[in-house]
Structure formats: structure tokens, C-alpha cells
Design a protein around this motif. Structure first.
Motif, PDB file in Angstrom:
ATOM      1  N   ARG A 169       0.929  -2.676  -7.531  1.00  0.00           N
ATOM      2  CA  ARG A 169       0.891  -3.958  -8.235  1.00  0.00           C
ATOM      3  C   ARG A 169       1.983  -4.898  -7.725  1.00  0.00           C
ATOM      4  NH1 ARG A 169      -2.220  -4.500 -12.685  1.00  0.00           N
ATOM      5  NH2 ARG A 169      -3.295  -2.625 -13.452  1.00  0.00           N
ATOM      6  N   LYS A 170       3.162  -4.341  -7.482  1.00  0.00           N
ATOM      7  CA  LYS A 170       4.263  -5.160  -6.968  1.00  0.00           C
ATOM      8  C   LYS A 170       3.934  -5.706  -5.567  1.00  0.00           C
ATOM      9  CE  LYS A 170       8.050  -2.932  -9.497  1.00  0.00           C
ATOM     10  NZ  LYS A 170       9.315  -2.176  -9.364  1.00  0.00           N
ATOM     11  N   VAL A 171       3.346  -4.833  -4.736  1.00  0.00           N
ATOM     12  CA  VAL A 171       2.970  -5.265  -3.387  1.00  0.00           C
ATOM     13  C   VAL A 171       1.933  -6.377  -3.464  1.00  0.00           C
ATOM     14  CG1 VAL A 171       1.877  -4.553  -1.221  1.00  0.00           C
ATOM     15  CG2 VAL A 171       3.545  -3.056  -2.324  1.00  0.00           C
ATOM     16  N   MET A 172       0.945  -6.195  -4.330  1.00  0.00           N
ATOM     17  CA  MET A 172      -0.112  -7.184  -4.466  1.00  0.00           C
ATOM     18  C   MET A 172       0.427  -8.517  -4.957  1.00  0.00           C
ATOM     19  SD  MET A 172      -3.304  -7.621  -3.977  1.00  0.00           S
ATOM     20  CE  MET A 172      -4.459  -8.931  -4.343  1.00  0.00           C
ATOM     21  N   GLU A 173       1.464  -8.493  -5.771  1.00  0.00           N
ATOM     22  CA  GLU A 173       2.030  -9.718  -6.334  1.00  0.00           C
ATOM     23  C   GLU A 173       3.144 -10.306  -5.467  1.00  0.00           C
ATOM     24  OE1 GLU A 173       3.230  -8.435 -10.179  1.00  0.00           O
ATOM     25  OE2 GLU A 173       1.162  -8.228 -10.936  1.00  0.00           O
ATOM     26  N   ALA A 174       3.447  -9.668  -4.338  1.00  0.00           N
ATOM     27  CA  ALA A 174       4.491 -10.172  -3.444  1.00  0.00           C
ATOM     28  C   ALA A 174       4.104 -11.539  -2.893  1.00  0.00           C
ATOM     29  CB  ALA A 174       4.724  -9.187  -2.300  1.00  0.00           C
TER      30      ALA A 174
END
Length: 399
Positions: A318-323
Motif C-alpha cells: 500500500r505504501k509503495v502504491m501511494e508513493a
């Protein structure tokens, strides 16, 4: 025609006022090439030489079918010759030659032929693989044809049966050439006189692809069947810092990954190695071969999807996707301990799509890097290599 039909010094129409293209909501104006400048200046100078009349403007029909009306500058009329210039107008195309003055010095000759040569600021070809042979001035065939046709028509109109010598020059050419591809292509001492249609279309993809083809063809003509390609400045900097790769032989392909592979197949290139920043080449892992953001931008989606295959935990995904950037995504995966296994998946997908595009006719591989990753780890920032990369490196550099 060339006569004083309009007053010099006033804003004049060139014939391009209604020619433009719309890109990203902007109206971009067409311009005209150095080839049109050369042909226009030569026609104006020849007209003044043969008639004795002054010409403040010259009309020129371009190969594209657009008729230009160009102001004639820096007129010098002598008994043996006439010299004048046309200023290049690149329209809204980013071009270092915009505004440069292309001069033509025209004199009579007894033999009934048109001879076109170069002078100050016109580059000389020193390597094979270009349109003109080594030793010739870098005046391409279409500008030569434009100039010859314009002067042959003028000679018929004036009943002149002798020949003409045209010497083209660009006083600023040597300095301007340092900001062009000419030094890389082996064109020394000045700029080239170019143009296939006589017209500059702003940010023309066809023109960019043509320049890539030219550079690749030159490498092939020099006997190199294994080429290194980098999309842009980041890749150039990586090559500059790397001890394994040579910047001199690298071809720059911008966003045209797919077209570059197609050209390699067409030209008989045996091995092609892309060296690219992750932000550009992550798109190829999704089968995207035109990597400009206006065509497709799924960088974080593709990185996240490969993270799923690498069994990255959902909170981190999720963090990667929201980067915000791919570099940030790389940092998050690195901190979580999943960068290496995710990049292994990414490189596998890149190799798969490279193979599909080349149809097995050219062996294609890639090295992908991250600038920020390199700074954090005091390295060149390499993130991964496709399975074909090692073999291609061996073919190119023997390593």
C-alpha cells in the motif's frame, strides 16, 4: 516574386501563420528548416546576381507543399557575386539553431551546372553511415535538391544558360554544433543543413525517430552490431560513472523504446542493451514501449504488481502504491527488505516484453538503475539486469 513587393522592416507573413499543431492543450507553431533557409538565400542571391535588382523577400515552395515568404537579410552585392542570408525560424520547436542566419554566396560559372558547397560553420562529415560521405559538407540531399531546383527554375526564367556556384555558410555554426548531435556523429566544424520537408513541426516524433535511426545506422556502418542504448540524461550519467560501459558508443533513444528495437531489427543489429533509470523502464515491465507520461504512466502500479508476485506484505504494498515517485517506491522496498526479490520479478517481465517486441531477431537486454539508491549505497545504483544483459555485455565489451 523576389522584388520589393513589401516594405522591409514591417512584420511580414511567412506563409506558416495557419500551420500549427495542438499538444497538451497548447498551440504550437510550425517553423522552417536550415534547408529552406539555404535554398531561399541561394534563390534570392541568384536572382540579384542575374537581374541586378534587389530582393528584400524571396518565395520558396517547400517539399511539404507549403510556400514560404522569407525576408532576405545582410545583402551584399558585388560584381562577381551576391551574398545574403535567411534567418531560421524553428517555430515552437526547441532547437538550438532557431534564429541562426544561413548565408548563400552565389557566383557565375561557365559550366552549365549548379555546384553547392560549404563554407564557414558548415560541418564536414568524417565518419561513414551518414547521408553524405566522409569528406563532404553536411548538406543533406533534400536541401541540395531544393536549392538546385530553385536555381534551375530561376535560370530558365532569366534565360541564363551558364552555371552557378553556391557557397553556404553559418558564421555561428561551429559554436552551435557543440550543442547538437554533430560531434557524436563525427560531423566536425559546424552544423548540418537539414530537412526532408522544408518545414519544422514542433516536437515531431517522426524527426526524433529519424535521428535515432541515423545514429544507429552510423554505428552499424562502423561495424558495430552490438549497441548500448539509453533513453536520456540519467542513463548518460550512469554510463559516465560506470567503469564497464562506454558513453561514446551509446545511442540516445528518448521515449521511443519500441521504435528503437524495431530499428535495431531493421538495421541488422545483433545485440541491443538498454541502460535506463527505473522511472522510465519500469513501464516496459508492463509492456509499455512509448514511455512519455502523456501516453502511459503506470509506474507505481507495475512496481506494486511485481511486489505482489514477490510476496511483499500488503501494508508495504500500500505504501509503495501511494508513493509519489518510483524512487520513493524503491526506497520503501529497500527499507522493508524486499527490493532485490521485487526487482528480480521486474527484470523478468522486462525481458519478456523485450523478447516479444524483437521477435527473436535481435537479442535485447536491459540494465536498470536508481540514482537515489546509488547515493544511499555509494554505488552506481544498479537495481537489476535482465538475463540477456550479461551475454550482451560480453559481446560488446568482452567482460
Amino acid at each position: 516574386m523576389e522584388q520589393n513587393s513589401r516594405q522591409s522592416g514591417h512584420l511580414q507573413e511567412t506563409g506558416l501563420e495557419n500551420y500549427c499543431k495542438i499538444s497538451e492543450g497548447r498551440r504550437l507553431q510550425f517553423g522552417y528548416t536550415t534547408g529552406s533557409c539555404a535554398a531561399g538565400a541561394a534563390r534570392a542571391a541568384a536572382f540579384m546576381l542575374l537581374t541586378g535588382e534587389r530582393a528584400d523577400y524571396v518565395d520558396l515552395l517547400t517539399p511539404k507543399g507549403i510556400r514560404l515568404h522569407l525576408e532576405v537579410l545582410d545583402i551584399r552585392r558585388e560584381r562577381e557575386f551576391v551574398s545574403c542570408a535567411i534567418a531560421k525560424d524553428a517555430g515552437d520547436d526547441p532547437d538550438v539553431t532557431d534564429g541562426v542566419r544561413v548565408y548563400a554566396r552565389v557566383s557565375r560559372r561557365q559550366e552549365p551546372e549548379i555546384v553547392i558547397t560549404g563554407g564557414t560553420g558548415i560541418g564536414i562529415v568524417t565518419k561513414p553511415g551518414l547521408e553524405q560521405p566522409p569528406g563532404a559538407y553536411a548538406i543533406n540531399s533534400v536541401p541540395r535538391q531544393m536549392t538546385e531546383q530553385a536555381l534551375e527554375q530561376l535560370c530558365r526564367e532569366q534565360g541564363y544558360e551558364g552555371g552557378l556556384t553556391v557557397e553556404l555558410s553559418v558564421p555561428e555554426g561551429a559554436a552551435l554544433a557543440e550543442h547538437t548531435f554533430n560531434p557524436r556523429l563525427g560531423i566536425e566544424g559546424g552544423i548540418s543543413i537539414l530537412g526532408t520537408t522544408g518545414i519544422v513541426e514542433p516536437m515531431s516524433e517522426a524527426a526524433l525517430i529519424s535521428s535515432i535511426r541515423l545514429e544507429m545506422n552510423q554505428q552499424v556502418e562502423l561495424g558495430r552490431k552490438s549497441l548500448v542504448v539509453t533513453p536520456g540524461n540519467y542513463g548518460q550519467e550512469f554510463l559516465r560513472q560506470s567503469e564497464l560501459l562506454s558513453l561514446e558508443e551509446a545511442v540516445k533513444c528518448s521515449n521511443f523504446i519500441g521504435e528503437t528495437i524495431d530499428l535495431a531489427v531493421e538495421l541488422g543489429v545483433e545485440h541491443l542493451l538498454f541502460v535506463s533509470h527505473i522511472g522510465k523502464f519500469i513501464k516496459v515491465a508492463g509492456g509499455i514501449f512509448q514511455t512519455h507520461s502523456r501516453n502511459a504512466d503506470a509506474r507505481l502500479e507495475i512496481l506494486t504488481a511485481n511486489g505482489v508476485l514477490a510476496r511483499v506484505p500488503e501494508p508495504l504494498l500500500r505504501k509503495v502504491m501511494e508513493a509519489v515517485t518510483t524512487e520513493e517506491g524503491v526506497r520503501l522496498l529497500e527499507e522493508g527488505g524486499y527490493l532485490e526479490i521485487t526487482m528480480k520479478r521486474v527484470m523478468e517481465r522486462i525481458q519478456y516484453h523485450l523478447n516479444r517486441r524483437s521477435l527473436g531477431r535481435t537479442l535485447v537486454g536491459a540494465i536498470v538503475f536508481s540514482s537515489e539508491y546509488g547515493r544511499r549505497n555509494h554505488s552506481h545504483g544498479e537495481l537489476g539486469r535482465t538475463e540477456n544483459a550479461e551475454l550482451i555485455l560480453e559481446k560488446i565489451y568482452g567482460i
